[in-house]
Design an enzyme around this catalytic site. Structure first.
Site, PDB file in Angstrom:
ATOM      1  N   LYS A 121       0.525  -1.011  -0.110  1.00 35.84           N
ATOM      2  CA  LYS A 121       0.223   0.021   0.223  1.00 35.84           C
ATOM      3  C   LYS A 121       0.697   1.199  -0.052  1.00 35.84           C
ATOM      4  O   LYS A 121       0.861   2.010  -0.611  1.00 35.84           O
ATOM      5  CB  LYS A 121      -0.762   0.317   0.563  1.00 35.84           C
ATOM      6  N   ASP A 140      -6.271   0.164  -0.482  1.00 37.42           N
ATOM      7  CA  ASP A 140      -6.511   0.554   1.257  1.00 37.42           C
ATOM      8  C   ASP A 140      -7.495   0.060   1.868  1.00 37.42           C
ATOM      9  O   ASP A 140      -8.634  -0.182   0.365  1.00 37.42           O
ATOM     10  CB  ASP A 140      -5.701   1.904   1.612  1.00 37.42           C
TER      11      ASP A 140
END
Length: 215
Positions: A121, A140
């Site tokens: 991420k 995310d």
DNA sequence: ATCCCGAGGG
DNA sequence: CCCTCTGGAT
């Protein structure tokens, strides 16, 4: 499966709703953004932005962070949670960038993932926002939840699968901004606990809303 | 009790 | 796949 036309309609509506696609972690220096994203793990950006001014004032350069005392860093970031792991990661990653990457944030997924505390991420966010690489998908919590509800993915929570599935349907030049807009929409409308479907203009293309209507 | 722009380890 | 790490807000 969503049609090409439906995907484009969703993209256009998101652009209308959130023209700027701004990242809510406003840090000009790449390493400041990198560590802010690390701090944002299971923590709101709002809280991250509360602790970083003092942290970056105390340690004004990457070199200063590389030489920082971990337990002192802990006191600055305590309220963001996971503070031991985060403090250790920040100092270790700063050291690595100073010693092995000429004091710069790496620009490839492979090198970014070698930094302690940097996962997919964080790496994707850097690749997209700092280096403007095409085809970047930041999977995310908001992106995973909303694209699942919309029906752009098969509903998996696995970030790698979400990345792959979104890359299949999003134009490479659009994907990064699209993910930023997922975050904005996730805060304003498509919340985790109580999504505000009546006020959501994405409803015509949303699988979640369609299902709730049929039931 | 659940969620917040996760990462690392088993 | 699972679990743990942690604080703050709702």
């Amino acid at each position: 499966m969503k049609s090409k036309m439906e995907i484009q309609s969703i993209i256009e509506e998101l652009k209308r709703l959130y023209p700027d696609a701004l990242c809510s972690l406003p840090y000009p220096k790449p390493y400041e953004l990198l560590f802010a994203v690390r701090l944002a793990a299971q923590c709101t950006d709002e809280r991250v932005n509360m602790v970083t001014p003092a942290l970056y004032a105390r340690y004004p350069t990457l070199e200063a962070l590389a030489e920082a005392d971990v337990s002192e860093v802990e006191t600055y970031i305590h309220s963001t949670g996971f503070f031991r792991a985060k403090a250790k990661d920040i100092v270790a990653a700063a050291k690595m960038m100073v010693e092995q990457y000429d004091g710069k944030v790496p620009d490839t997924m492979e090198e970014l993932l070698k930094l302690p505390g940097v996962g997919r991420k964080t790496a994707n966010l850097i690749l997209g926002d700092v280096y403007h690489k095409p085809g970047v998908v930041v999977a995310d919590t908001h992106c995973i939840r909303i694209t699942g509800r919309l029906g752009l993915t098969d509903g998996t929570k696995d970030p790698v699968k979400v990345e792959q599935q979104l890359r299949q349907v999003l134009p490479p030049e659009e994907s990064n901004d699209f993910c930023h807009r997922m975050v904005l929409h996730g805060r304003a409308v498509c919340m985790a606990r109580k999504p505000d479907c009546p006020n959501c203009t994405l409803r015509p293309w949303c699988s979640l809303f369609t299902q709730s209507q049929e039931a």
